[in-house]
Enzyme design. Structure first.
Site, PDB file in Angstrom:
ATOM      1  N   VAL A  90      -8.602 -20.907   4.163  1.00  0.00           N
ATOM      2  CA  VAL A  90      -9.214 -20.791   5.491  1.00  0.00           C
ATOM      3  C   VAL A  90     -10.742 -20.813   5.362  1.00  0.00           C
ATOM      4  O   VAL A  90     -11.429 -21.480   6.126  1.00  0.00           O
ATOM      5  CB  VAL A  90      -8.749 -19.480   6.169  1.00  0.00           C
ATOM      6  CG1 VAL A  90      -9.467 -19.274   7.489  1.00  0.00           C
ATOM      7  CG2 VAL A  90      -7.243 -19.469   6.382  1.00  0.00           C
TER       8      VAL A  90
ATOM      9  N   ARG B 290      -3.989 -23.545  -2.726  1.00  0.00           N
ATOM     10  CA  ARG B 290      -4.070 -24.272  -1.446  1.00  0.00           C
ATOM     11  C   ARG B 290      -5.534 -24.413  -1.066  1.00  0.00           C
ATOM     12  O   ARG B 290      -6.404 -23.821  -1.692  1.00  0.00           O
ATOM     13  CB  ARG B 290      -3.368 -23.462  -0.355  1.00  0.00           C
ATOM     14  CG  ARG B 290      -3.993 -22.093  -0.181  1.00  0.00           C
ATOM     15  CD  ARG B 290      -3.488 -21.315   1.008  1.00  0.00           C
ATOM     16  NE  ARG B 290      -4.224 -20.081   1.176  1.00  0.00           N
ATOM     17  CZ  ARG B 290      -3.915 -18.914   0.606  1.00  0.00           C
ATOM     18  NH1 ARG B 290      -2.859 -18.829  -0.187  1.00  0.00           N
ATOM     19  NH2 ARG B 290      -4.643 -17.846   0.794  1.00  0.00           N
TER      20      ARG B 290
ATOM     21  N   GLY C 196       0.800  -1.222   0.000  1.00  0.00           N
ATOM     22  CA  GLY C 196       0.000   0.000   0.000  1.00  0.00           C
ATOM     23  C   GLY C 196       0.840   1.283   0.000  1.00  0.00           C
ATOM     24  O   GLY C 196       0.299   2.368  -0.082  1.00  0.00           O
TER      25      GLY C 196
END
Lengths: 461, 86
Positions: A295, A292, A165
């Site tokens: 979560v 992957r 950022g």
């Protein structure tokens, strides 16, 4: 099918994989660091192997020790979970060399997913929309003006050396571009020692929408619908849901097709996620591939009925996918809150300690993926994610009701957690309407100073 | 500044975490015993659950004692440094 799987991870995701193994009748091997000797994943696995000291680089990231544990226990496959070695190409190759199956994408997939610039180029070539950006650096204001006229305003002028950022100027029109372009170059030179800048279209009030994909070894690829992951803080996702309140059936179809195209363009294998930014007008842009299990995978599991971890194992053992998106009966609405041991009122300061009073929520529509238990001492060495609370109901409104009730039931004393923040979000009228963008969470947080230290109170005389 | 005015200030950990005396393995230590420090100068880092916090000197002065070895965990409220206030 595999006989024994070693889980190269800890915490809730280790439990998640061990549970899938149990259901499939596969033996499981838990690995742990010295700081995790009292961890829940050791209690549920069939075998346990200590792989080193507390610091992750010496245990959960220690490829040599994990390989040794796999060989000693006779595991025929390794599941990496998320984080740690899940996306390390070197680890996947090492597994292959030792005749152990890495449950996940191919080493080539992992390498490409890690190279964001190369991935974007391949996607653009395959016809997947990407954010319009200058192919290289832009040196003069004349060049900049011309390029911005082509791609349209607003634009971002980014220092090549910047990151996280920093070194970014947002220009709404040509006037601000003329002012800020030289500034960006100066700042790049002073802050990063490099005055090269490039320009890309700035997406206003974007939503973060990602698509789950699955692919077998025979070229069959499907998506499993989207996940809405817009509610974030500093690029960390906090609340995810599926479906997204922003998608129409037509847009879902279009984005799903783009996700499958993206996966095919890189010969993707196993479970993965294609991330997009969606702007207000319904235009979407490819961001990256996450190679992957993620979560937030449970929200997809609840709406599709498909166990993604079992699918990862099944596909890695060489079975065919056997269905497409059209075969799936999408049903209801699922939402996940990531419960972190952090204090949302104090700049998300971590809150380690011992769980003295634990009461997990339960009841209709509640799923809780956690490694917590009464008396558990949170190690200071690892991530602050301590639980994933997932709610399910036939409607979004019903799902929010279940989530709010479950959050109210959840006691993890005396730790500070993100639960009070989520309770405020569940009551927010804009959230309830599904109206939010990636800046949504800011209004619930006390103002931060830019300095990234927490203990700044001075000692006065 | 006279001897009588000198004052020892303890710098304590505000939470448990791993204590780092340098920003990266190949870098030098932030401070040594004897280093003259300014108020708010970084003395060390504390990592708790993957979040790094800066440990800053509360006063202008001199580092007189460092109690913790590099990369060793500290407990909540443990004394890490003593600074002799200028």
């Amino acid at each position: 099918m595999f006989l024994k799987i070693l889980i190269a991870n800890r915490g809730e995701i280790a439990l998640r994989v061990i549970r899938a193994c149990r259901e499939l009748g596969i033996k499981s091997v838990a690995v742990y660091s010295e700081a995790d000797a009292g961890s829940m994943h050791l209690k549920l696995a069939d075998e346990q192997v200590c792989i080193g000291p507390a610091i992750s680089t010496k245990s959960y990231l220690n490829i040599e020790n994990i390989m040794k544990a796999a060989k000693e226990t006779g595991a025929d496959a390794v599941h990496p979970g998320y984080g740690y070695l899940a996306e390390k190409q070197e680890f996947a190759i090492e597994c292959e060399k030792n005749g152990i199956v890495f449950i996940g994408p191919t080493p080539a997939n992992l390498s490409l997913a890690g190279d964001k610039i190369a991935a974007k180029r391949i996607m653009a070539e395959a016809g997947v929309p990407v954010i319009p950006a200058s192919p290289g650096s832009i040196d003069t204001i004349e060049e900049a003006k011309e390029f911005c006229k082509d791609i349209g305003y607003p634009v971002m002028v980014k220092a090549s050396g910047g990151g996280g950022g920093r070194g970014i100027k947002v220009c709404r029109d040509e006037e601000t571009l003329i002012e800020d372009f030289p500034m960006a170059k100066i700042e790049g030179r002073t802050a990063f020692g490099n005055d090269e800048v490039y320009i890309e279209r700035f997406i206003t009030e974007p939503r973060h929408i990602e698509f789950q994909v699955l692919a077998d070894k025979f070229g069959n690829t499907t998506h499993l619908g989207e996940r809405e992951c817009t509610i974030q803080r500093r690029y960390q996702k906090l609340i995810e849901e599926s479906p997204s309140p922003a998608l129409t059936p037509e847009l879902r179809k279009e984005m799903g097709a783009a996700a499958v195209k993206a996966a095919r363009a890189v010969d993707y294998f196993n479970a993965g996620t294609v991330e997009f930014l969606l702007d207000k007008s319904g235009k979407f842009y490819f961001m990256e591939v996450n190679s992957r299990i993620q979560v937030e995978h449970p929200v997809t599991e609840l709406t599709t009925g498909i166990d993604l971890v079992k699918e990862q194992i099944r596909l890695s053992s060489g079975e065919k996918l056997g269905y497409t998106f059209d075969d799936i009966n999408l049903r209801g609405w699922a939402m996940e809150c990531r419960i972190n041991a952090e204090d949302p009122d104090r700049n998300f300061l971590p809150s380690p300690g011992t769980v003295k009073d634990y009461h997990p929520p339960a009841g209709f529509g509640v799923r809780l993926d956690t490694h917590l238990y009464q008396g558990y001492e949170l190690p200071i060495y690892y991530d602050s994610l301590i639980a994933k609370l997932i709610s399910y109901n036939l409607t979004r409104e019903g799902t929010i009701q279940v989530m709010k009730r479950a959050l109210e039931e959840f006691k993890i004393e005396p730790l500070k957690t993100t639960i009070p923040l989520y309770l405020k979000v569940m009551d927010d009228p804009f959230f309830r309407e599904g109206q939010f963008d990636t800046g949504f969470i800011e209004k619930f947080l006390p103002e931060e100073d830019d300095d990234d230290d927490y203990d700044d109170d001075d000692e006065d005389e | 500044m006279t001897e009588a005015k000198k004052k020892l200030v303890e710098v304590k950990a505000k939470m448990s975490g791993v204590f780092y005396r340098k920003p990266a393995p190949e870098e030098p230590f932030y401070v040594e015993v004897g280093t003259i420090v300014k108020k708010k100068q970084i003395l060390a880092l504390l990592e708790t659950m993957k979040v790094f916090q800066k440990i800053k000197s509360p006063v202008n002065g001199k580092v007189v004692e460092i109690f913790i070895e590099n990369e060793i965990p500290v407990k909540d409220d443990e004394v890490m440094f003593i600074i002799e206030k200028e």
